[in-house]
Design a protein around this motif. Structure first.
Motif, PDB file in Angstrom:
ATOM      1  N   VAL A   1      22.134  58.580  15.997  1.00  0.00           N
ATOM      2  CA  VAL A   1      22.986  58.802  17.168  1.00  0.00           C
ATOM      3  C   VAL A   1      22.163  59.482  18.249  1.00  0.00           C
ATOM      4  N   LYS A   2      22.286  59.006  19.462  1.00  0.00           N
ATOM      5  CA  LYS A   2      21.512  59.514  20.586  1.00  0.00           C
ATOM      6  C   LYS A   2      22.166  60.749  21.191  1.00  0.00           C
ATOM      7  N   ASP A   3      21.315  61.631  21.752  1.00  0.00           N
ATOM      8  CA  ASP A   3      21.836  62.810  22.444  1.00  0.00           C
ATOM      9  C   ASP A   3      22.609  62.426  23.695  1.00  0.00           C
ATOM     10  N   GLU A   4      22.120  61.429  24.398  1.00  0.00           N
ATOM     11  CA  GLU A   4      22.774  60.958  25.616  1.00  0.00           C
ATOM     12  C   GLU A   4      22.939  59.458  25.539  1.00  0.00           C
ATOM     13  N   VAL A   5      24.031  58.990  26.084  1.00  0.00           N
ATOM     14  CA  VAL A   5      24.304  57.548  26.142  1.00  0.00           C
ATOM     15  C   VAL A   5      24.201  57.135  27.601  1.00  0.00           C
ATOM     16  N   GLY A   6      23.649  55.956  27.855  1.00  0.00           N
ATOM     17  CA  GLY A   6      23.482  55.464  29.218  1.00  0.00           C
ATOM     18  C   GLY A   6      24.792  55.354  29.984  1.00  0.00           C
ATOM     19  N   CYS A   7      24.689  54.979  31.249  1.00  0.00           N
ATOM     20  CA  CYS A   7      25.870  54.847  32.112  1.00  0.00           C
ATOM     21  C   CYS A   7      26.851  53.853  31.519  1.00  0.00           C
TER      22      CYS A   7
ATOM     23  N   MET B   1      32.348  51.013  22.458  1.00  0.00           N
ATOM     24  CA  MET B   1      32.083  52.254  23.147  1.00  0.00           C
ATOM     25  C   MET B   1      31.121  53.085  22.296  1.00  0.00           C
ATOM     26  N   LYS B   2      29.995  53.487  22.872  1.00  0.00           N
ATOM     27  CA  LYS B   2      29.024  54.324  22.175  1.00  0.00           C
ATOM     28  C   LYS B   2      29.258  55.782  22.545  1.00  0.00           C
ATOM     29  N   LEU B   3      29.249  56.626  21.538  1.00  0.00           N
ATOM     30  CA  LEU B   3      29.445  58.052  21.756  1.00  0.00           C
ATOM     31  C   LEU B   3      28.129  58.780  21.562  1.00  0.00           C
ATOM     32  N   ASN B   4      27.927  59.849  22.336  1.00  0.00           N
ATOM     33  CA  ASN B   4      26.732  60.670  22.129  1.00  0.00           C
ATOM     34  C   ASN B   4      27.042  61.750  21.091  1.00  0.00           C
ATOM     35  N   ILE B   5      26.041  62.544  20.765  1.00  0.00           N
ATOM     36  CA  ILE B   5      26.200  63.549  19.708  1.00  0.00           C
ATOM     37  C   ILE B   5      27.315  64.541  20.029  1.00  0.00           C
ATOM     38  N   ASN B   6      27.374  65.029  21.267  1.00  0.00           N
ATOM     39  CA  ASN B   6      28.412  65.994  21.626  1.00  0.00           C
ATOM     40  C   ASN B   6      29.808  65.416  21.435  1.00  0.00           C
ATOM     41  N   GLN B   7      29.982  64.164  21.788  1.00  0.00           N
ATOM     42  CA  GLN B   7      31.285  63.533  21.618  1.00  0.00           C
ATOM     43  C   GLN B   7      31.633  63.375  20.139  1.00  0.00           C
ATOM     44  N   TRP B   8      30.639  63.008  19.325  1.00  0.00           N
ATOM     45  CA  TRP B   8      30.877  62.872  17.885  1.00  0.00           C
ATOM     46  C   TRP B   8      31.253  64.214  17.257  1.00  0.00           C
ATOM     47  N   VAL B   9      30.583  65.279  17.670  1.00  0.00           N
ATOM     48  CA  VAL B   9      30.904  66.605  17.135  1.00  0.00           C
ATOM     49  C   VAL B   9      32.349  66.951  17.451  1.00  0.00           C
ATOM     50  N   ARG B  10      32.791  66.682  18.664  1.00  0.00           N
ATOM     51  CA  ARG B  10      34.189  66.954  19.042  1.00  0.00           C
ATOM     52  C   ARG B  10      35.167  66.111  18.245  1.00  0.00           C
ATOM     53  N   VAL B  11      34.812  64.843  18.027  1.00  0.00           N
ATOM     54  CA  VAL B  11      35.692  63.958  17.241  1.00  0.00           C
ATOM     55  C   VAL B  11      35.818  64.479  15.808  1.00  0.00           C
ATOM     56  N   PHE B  12      34.681  64.817  15.186  1.00  0.00           N
ATOM     57  CA  PHE B  12      34.704  65.337  13.817  1.00  0.00           C
ATOM     58  C   PHE B  12      35.480  66.645  13.739  1.00  0.00           C
ATOM     59  N   ALA B  13      35.182  67.587  14.635  1.00  0.00           N
ATOM     60  CA  ALA B  13      35.836  68.893  14.597  1.00  0.00           C
ATOM     61  C   ALA B  13      37.340  68.755  14.802  1.00  0.00           C
ATOM     62  N   GLY B  14      37.736  67.982  15.786  1.00  0.00           N
ATOM     63  CA  GLY B  14      39.167  67.783  16.031  1.00  0.00           C
ATOM     64  C   GLY B  14      39.872  67.138  14.863  1.00  0.00           C
ATOM     65  N   THR B  15      39.231  66.152  14.262  1.00  0.00           N
ATOM     66  CA  THR B  15      39.822  65.471  13.103  1.00  0.00           C
ATOM     67  C   THR B  15      39.961  66.432  11.929  1.00  0.00           C
TER      68      THR B  15
END
Length: 74
Positions: free
Chosen positions: A67-73, A1-15
């Motif tokens: 890491v990409k800003d957007e991940v494909g479908c 599963m590839k995550l985009n930047i927004n998802q990574w920021v949420r993962v880091f912040a939550g952790t």
């Protein structure tokens, strides 16, 4: 599963919030010092300011790592 930047920021912040709370709250089995709660406040303040200013240091770091800003479908 590839995550985009927004998802990574949420993962880091939550952790970081959960770990710092575990280390800073006296009732936690992982308690070290109340000073870890300052880190929780720092993460929250950074999220708040980035919501208004659209500046997030972690986003810049993640872009440098490719890491990409957007991940494909999915």
């Amino acid at each position: 599963m590839k995550l985009n930047i927004n998802q990574w920021v949420r993962v880091f912040a939550g952790t970081f919030v959960l770990v710092s709370l575990g280390l800073g709250v006296e009732g936690s089995p992982f308690f070290v010092s109340h000073n870890f709660l300052w880190f929780t406040a720092f993460v929250g303040a950074n999220l708040l300011q980035s919501g208004f200013t659209h500046f997030c240091p972690l986003e810049n770091i993640l872009r440098k790592f490719g890491v990409k800003d957007e991940v494909g479908c999915r």
